[in-house]
Design an enzyme around this catalytic site. Sequence first.
Site, short mmCIF file in Angstrom:
data_model
loop_
_atom_site.label_atom_id
_atom_site.label_comp_id
_atom_site.label_asym_id
_atom_site.label_seq_id
_atom_site.Cartn_x
_atom_site.Cartn_y
_atom_site.Cartn_z
N ALA A 96 -9.06 -3.04 -4.99
CA ALA A 96 -9.62 -2.02 -4.09
C ALA A 96 -8.55 -1.21 -3.35
O ALA A 96 -8.43 -0.01 -3.56
CB ALA A 96 -10.56 -2.69 -3.09
N ASN B 280 0.83 -1.21 0.00
CA ASN B 280 0.00 0.00 0.00
C ASN B 280 0.87 1.26 0.00
O ASN B 280 0.51 2.25 -0.63
CB ASN B 280 -0.96 -0.01 1.20
N HIS C 239 -8.47 -0.53 5.61
CA HIS C 239 -8.84 -1.81 6.21
C HIS C 239 -9.36 -2.73 5.09
O HIS C 239 -10.18 -2.30 4.27
CB HIS C 239 -9.92 -1.63 7.29
C1 GAR Z 1 -3.21 -4.72 3.83
O1 GAR Z 1 -4.11 -5.67 3.31
C2 GAR Z 1 -3.96 -3.76 4.75
O2 GAR Z 1 -5.24 -3.47 4.32
C3 GAR Z 1 -3.99 -4.58 6.02
O3 GAR Z 1 -2.70 -5.16 6.10
C4 GAR Z 1 -2.20 -5.37 4.78
C5 GAR Z 1 -0.82 -4.76 4.67
O4 GAR Z 1 -0.22 -5.03 3.44
N1 GAR Z 1 -4.29 -3.75 7.16
C6 GAR Z 1 -5.05 -4.17 8.18
O5 GAR Z 1 -5.48 -5.29 8.27
C7 GAR Z 1 -5.34 -3.11 9.26
N2 GAR Z 1 -6.34 -3.54 10.14
P1 GAR Z 1 0.96 -4.12 2.86
O6 GAR Z 1 2.03 -4.00 3.94
O7 GAR Z 1 1.46 -4.87 1.67
O8 GAR Z 1 0.40 -2.76 2.50
#
Ligand code: GAR
Length: 208
Positions: A184, A18, A114
């Site tokens: 998304a 992200n 989220h």
């Molecule tokens: C993502 O899917 C984000 O939406 C989730 O952790 C992942 C991190 O991935 N966040 C949560 O669950 C917060 N409650 P990333 O480090 O590759 O962005």
Amino acid sequence: MEKQKTKIAVFVSGGGTNLQALIDAQKSGVLHSGEICLVISNSSKAYALTRARENGIEACAVVKKKLGSQEAFEAAVEAELTRHGIELIVLAGFLAILSPEFTKKYAGRIINIHPSLIPSFCGKGFYGLKVHEAALAYGVKVTGATVHYVNEIPDGGQIILQKAVEVEEGDTPESLQLRVMQQAEWKILPQAAELVSAKIQAEKEQER
Ligand code: GAR
């Protein structure tokens, strides 16, 4: 006089896809009212730190275990935010909890991504793959992602953007997680960061 961009800090804990979406959005111009000035990780091993540095963004790890308490952790985080003049905090896969004192201090200035359609599969204990495991166990046919303001209630702040994603036959938590990210999260997080950056920028213009 040229408008000053909103100074953004991105908080991360892991891989940082992200964060990458935000960096790409800055490069493409989707995110143009704000500028990512700082990346803070609560883990020194997070690959997100490497992504930040490779893109010339200052990055640091602030580790609660080393500092000894939540208060010391948040004081260290705040010192970094102040040093960089940060105006907006984007939680992008940040898997630690911030205290009510912290979220109150930055009310309207923290947003979070989220990986579900809030109010489903959210709140304490719902993070990362666990969210998709719960969605599959329940048997929902549609899930998605939500960007919301952060307040003292976990995943309870005002919703900014949401996007739905279809669950497919034979999905695993991993395959569903990837589809939710691709369809998304990586879209609505940069869009929401732009919306809120523009709002803060406009407020600053009015004050000038
Ligand atoms: C993502 O899917 C984000 O939406 C989730 O952790 C992942 C991190 O991935 N966040 C949560 O669950 C917060 N409650 P990333 O480090 O590759 O962005």
